[in-house]
Design a protein around this motif. Structure first.
Motif, PDB file in Angstrom:
ATOM      1  N   LEU A 119       0.826  -1.207   0.000  1.00 13.35           N
ATOM      2  CA  LEU A 119       0.000   0.000   0.000  1.00 13.35           C
ATOM      3  C   LEU A 119       0.865   1.263   0.000  1.00 13.35           C
ATOM      4  O   LEU A 119       0.547   2.241  -0.675  1.00 13.35           O
ATOM      5  CB  LEU A 119      -0.923  -0.002   1.220  1.00 13.35           C
ATOM      6  N   PHE A 120       1.962   1.217   0.745  1.00 18.74           N
ATOM      7  CA  PHE A 120       2.866   2.368   0.764  1.00 18.74           C
ATOM      8  C   PHE A 120       3.457   2.614  -0.617  1.00 18.74           C
ATOM      9  O   PHE A 120       3.570   3.756  -1.070  1.00 18.74           O
ATOM     10  CB  PHE A 120       3.988   2.138   1.774  1.00 18.74           C
ATOM     11  N   ALA A 121       3.826   1.527  -1.310  1.00 17.22           N
ATOM     12  CA  ALA A 121       4.404   1.654  -2.649  1.00 17.22           C
ATOM     13  C   ALA A 121       3.384   2.207  -3.643  1.00 17.22           C
ATOM     14  O   ALA A 121       3.738   2.948  -4.567  1.00 17.22           O
ATOM     15  CB  ALA A 121       4.909   0.301  -3.125  1.00 17.22           C
ATOM     16  N   LEU A 122       2.102   1.868  -3.458  1.00 16.02           N
ATOM     17  CA  LEU A 122       1.062   2.328  -4.365  1.00 16.02           C
ATOM     18  C   LEU A 122       0.659   3.777  -4.108  1.00 16.02           C
ATOM     19  O   LEU A 122       0.202   4.478  -5.017  1.00 16.02           O
ATOM     20  CB  LEU A 122      -0.180   1.431  -4.242  1.00 16.02           C
ATOM     21  N   GLY A 123       0.815   4.228  -2.870  1.00 13.53           N
ATOM     22  CA  GLY A 123       0.405   5.579  -2.512  1.00 13.53           C
ATOM     23  C   GLY A 123       1.504   6.604  -2.721  1.00 13.53           C
ATOM     24  O   GLY A 123       2.619   6.276  -3.139  1.00 13.53           O
ATOM     25  N   GLU A 124       1.186   7.846  -2.425  1.00 11.95           N
ATOM     26  CA  GLU A 124       2.147   8.933  -2.538  1.00 11.95           C
ATOM     27  C   GLU A 124       2.244   9.648  -1.197  1.00 11.95           C
ATOM     28  O   GLU A 124       1.235  10.109  -0.660  1.00 11.95           O
ATOM     29  CB  GLU A 124       1.730   9.922  -3.636  1.00 11.95           C
ATOM     30  N   ALA A 125       3.469   9.728  -0.689  1.00  7.12           N
ATOM     31  CA  ALA A 125       3.698  10.412   0.584  1.00  7.12           C
ATOM     32  C   ALA A 125       4.935  11.287   0.439  1.00  7.12           C
ATOM     33  O   ALA A 125       5.996  10.990   1.001  1.00  7.12           O
ATOM     34  CB  ALA A 125       3.877   9.381   1.702  1.00  7.12           C
ATOM     35  N   THR A 135      -2.351  11.323  10.908  1.00  3.59           N
ATOM     36  CA  THR A 135      -3.424  12.274  10.637  1.00  3.59           C
ATOM     37  C   THR A 135      -3.181  13.068   9.359  1.00  3.59           C
ATOM     38  O   THR A 135      -4.129  13.406   8.640  1.00  3.59           O
ATOM     39  CB  THR A 135      -3.599  13.238  11.823  1.00  3.59           C
ATOM     40  N   TYR A 136      -1.922  13.353   9.035  1.00  2.00           N
ATOM     41  CA  TYR A 136      -1.604  14.143   7.849  1.00  2.00           C
ATOM     42  C   TYR A 136      -2.024  13.411   6.575  1.00  2.00           C
ATOM     43  O   TYR A 136      -2.530  14.026   5.630  1.00  2.00           O
ATOM     44  CB  TYR A 136      -0.110  14.452   7.814  1.00  2.00           C
ATOM     45  N   TYR A 137      -1.806  12.104   6.538  1.00  3.68           N
ATOM     46  CA  TYR A 137      -2.103  11.325   5.331  1.00  3.68           C
ATOM     47  C   TYR A 137      -3.400  10.511   5.464  1.00  3.68           C
ATOM     48  O   TYR A 137      -3.605   9.545   4.738  1.00  3.68           O
ATOM     49  CB  TYR A 137      -0.949  10.382   5.018  1.00  3.68           C
ATOM     50  N   ALA A 138      -4.268  10.919   6.379  1.00  2.00           N
ATOM     51  CA  ALA A 138      -5.495  10.148   6.630  1.00  2.00           C
ATOM     52  C   ALA A 138      -6.442  10.122   5.434  1.00  2.00           C
ATOM     53  O   ALA A 138      -7.299   9.236   5.343  1.00  2.00           O
ATOM     54  CB  ALA A 138      -6.221  10.715   7.851  1.00  2.00           C
ATOM     55  N   ASN A 139      -6.307  11.077   4.513  1.00  2.00           N
ATOM     56  CA  ASN A 139      -7.168  11.102   3.329  1.00  2.00           C
ATOM     57  C   ASN A 139      -6.426  10.745   2.047  1.00  2.00           C
ATOM     58  O   ASN A 139      -6.957  10.911   0.950  1.00  2.00           O
ATOM     59  CB  ASN A 139      -7.799  12.500   3.171  1.00  2.00           C
ATOM     60  N   THR A 140      -5.197  10.267   2.159  1.00  2.00           N
ATOM     61  CA  THR A 140      -4.398   9.944   0.981  1.00  2.00           C
ATOM     62  C   THR A 140      -4.645   8.497   0.559  1.00  2.00           C
ATOM     63  O   THR A 140      -4.471   7.578   1.363  1.00  2.00           O
ATOM     64  CB  THR A 140      -2.899  10.134   1.280  1.00  2.00           C
ATOM     65  N   PRO A 141      -5.078   8.273  -0.681  1.00  2.00           N
ATOM     66  CA  PRO A 141      -5.332   6.897  -1.133  1.00  2.00           C
ATOM     67  C   PRO A 141      -4.138   5.979  -0.905  1.00  2.00           C
ATOM     68  O   PRO A 141      -2.988   6.386  -1.086  1.00  2.00           O
ATOM     69  CB  PRO A 141      -5.616   7.079  -2.633  1.00  2.00           C
ATOM     70  N   TYR A 142      -4.419   4.762  -0.505  1.00  2.00           N
ATOM     71  CA  TYR A 142      -3.458   3.700  -0.224  1.00  2.00           C
ATOM     72  C   TYR A 142      -2.685   3.944   1.082  1.00  2.00           C
ATOM     73  O   TYR A 142      -2.546   3.021   1.889  1.00  2.00           O
ATOM     74  CB  TYR A 142      -2.476   3.504  -1.382  1.00  2.00           C
ATOM     75  N   VAL A 143      -2.183   5.149   1.278  1.00  2.00           N
ATOM     76  CA  VAL A 143      -1.467   5.415   2.534  1.00  2.00           C
ATOM     77  C   VAL A 143      -2.434   5.334   3.714  1.00  2.00           C
ATOM     78  O   VAL A 143      -2.092   4.821   4.775  1.00  2.00           O
ATOM     79  CB  VAL A 143      -0.769   6.790   2.496  1.00  2.00           C
ATOM     80  N   ARG A 144      -3.661   5.842   3.524  1.00  6.15           N
ATOM     81  CA  ARG A 144      -4.639   5.771   4.613  1.00  6.15           C
ATOM     82  C   ARG A 144      -4.980   4.319   4.934  1.00  6.15           C
ATOM     83  O   ARG A 144      -5.161   3.959   6.099  1.00  6.15           O
ATOM     84  CB  ARG A 144      -5.901   6.550   4.245  1.00  6.15           C
ATOM     85  N   GLU A 145      -5.048   3.462   3.907  1.00  9.29           N
ATOM     86  CA  GLU A 145      -5.323   2.047   4.147  1.00  9.29           C
ATOM     87  C   GLU A 145      -4.160   1.395   4.906  1.00  9.29           C
ATOM     88  O   GLU A 145      -4.363   0.533   5.764  1.00  9.29           O
ATOM     89  CB  GLU A 145      -5.575   1.307   2.833  1.00  9.29           C
ATOM     90  N   MET A 146      -2.942   1.816   4.585  1.00  7.57           N
ATOM     91  CA  MET A 146      -1.777   1.312   5.320  1.00  7.57           C
ATOM     92  C   MET A 146      -1.875   1.700   6.795  1.00  7.57           C
ATOM     93  O   MET A 146      -1.616   0.871   7.684  1.00  7.57           O
ATOM     94  CB  MET A 146      -0.495   1.891   4.719  1.00  7.57           C
ATOM     95  N   ILE A 147      -2.271   2.937   7.054  1.00  4.58           N
ATOM     96  CA  ILE A 147      -2.396   3.413   8.429  1.00  4.58           C
ATOM     97  C   ILE A 147      -3.470   2.627   9.167  1.00  4.58           C
ATOM     98  O   ILE A 147      -3.289   2.220  10.318  1.00  4.58           O
ATOM     99  CB  ILE A 147      -2.714   4.922   8.428  1.00  4.58           C
TER     100      ILE A 147
END
Length: 203
Positions: A119-125, A135-147
């Protein structure tokens, strides 16, 4: 939070691991001793890699913003799984049941770790957030799922550990009873913290 709050327990954990290693070298086939050492190693790793200065250094070395996040989550999942495995082995029982439970636990948390890295690899951070990634990436696709996966894995481990210790409490002597009571209190507190973290991420 000061890095000392992480490095002091990390240093104590390192000492505990070094004390246990000679026993492990003499008894490499002892599953309980292996579980103790792995749990101490992963718990120590959580403190080392959870410090802000370590997070910044990991990101700097890898050249990947926030790579320290899935790395820390992976160590944390290993710590959660090894904690459950430690209690399973310490409590005892039929060897086949212990092995089956150990494999199930290890497989579950390994799968969680792979899913989080994926999920981290698929998302952008792109922005480094050493202290408020959740909380900063709570709405970021894929990263939020990782969290969410990391929080679910940690909450599940805390609930399972508290439940296992509570069921075992009435069957042990006074000294072990005190230790189990402390573990129950600690894991219950972890659950309370996770509820607050879920609320923050959800908000």
């Amino acid at each position: 939070m000061s890095d000392l709050a992480f490095f002091i327990p990390a240093a104590l954990g390192t000492v505990a691991v070094l004390v246990r290693l000679p026993s492990l070298r003499r008894n490499t086939r002892d599953p309980l001793l292996r579980a103790v050492v792995v749990f101490l190693l992963t718990a120590t790793g959580v403190f080392y890699f959870g410090a802000t200065s370590t997070i910044v250094k990991v990101n700097e070395i890898t050249g990947v913003p926030k790579f320290a996040a899935p790395l820390l989550y992976w160590i944390l999942m290993a710590c959660c799984g090894s904690g459950i495995i430690l209690i399973i082995n310490r409590r005892g029982g039929p060897s086949t049941c212990i092995r089956r439970s150990t494999r199930w636990c290890a497989g579950t948390y390994a799968a969680l770790s792979v899913a989080m890295f994926t999920l981290f690899a698929l998302g952008e951070a792109p922005v480094e957030r050493p202290e408020d990634l959740d909380t900063y990436y709570a709405n970021t696709p894929y990263v939020r799922e990782m969290i969410v996966l990391y929080l679910v894995g940690r909450s599940a481990a805390a609930a399972i550990m508290a439940s296992l210790c509570r069921r075992w409490l009435s069957d042990v002597s006074q000294e072990l009873r005190v230790g189990l009571a402390l573990l129950i209190a600690g894991y219950t507190s972890t659950l309370g913290f996770d509820v607050c973290k879920f609320a923050a991420v959800g908000a």
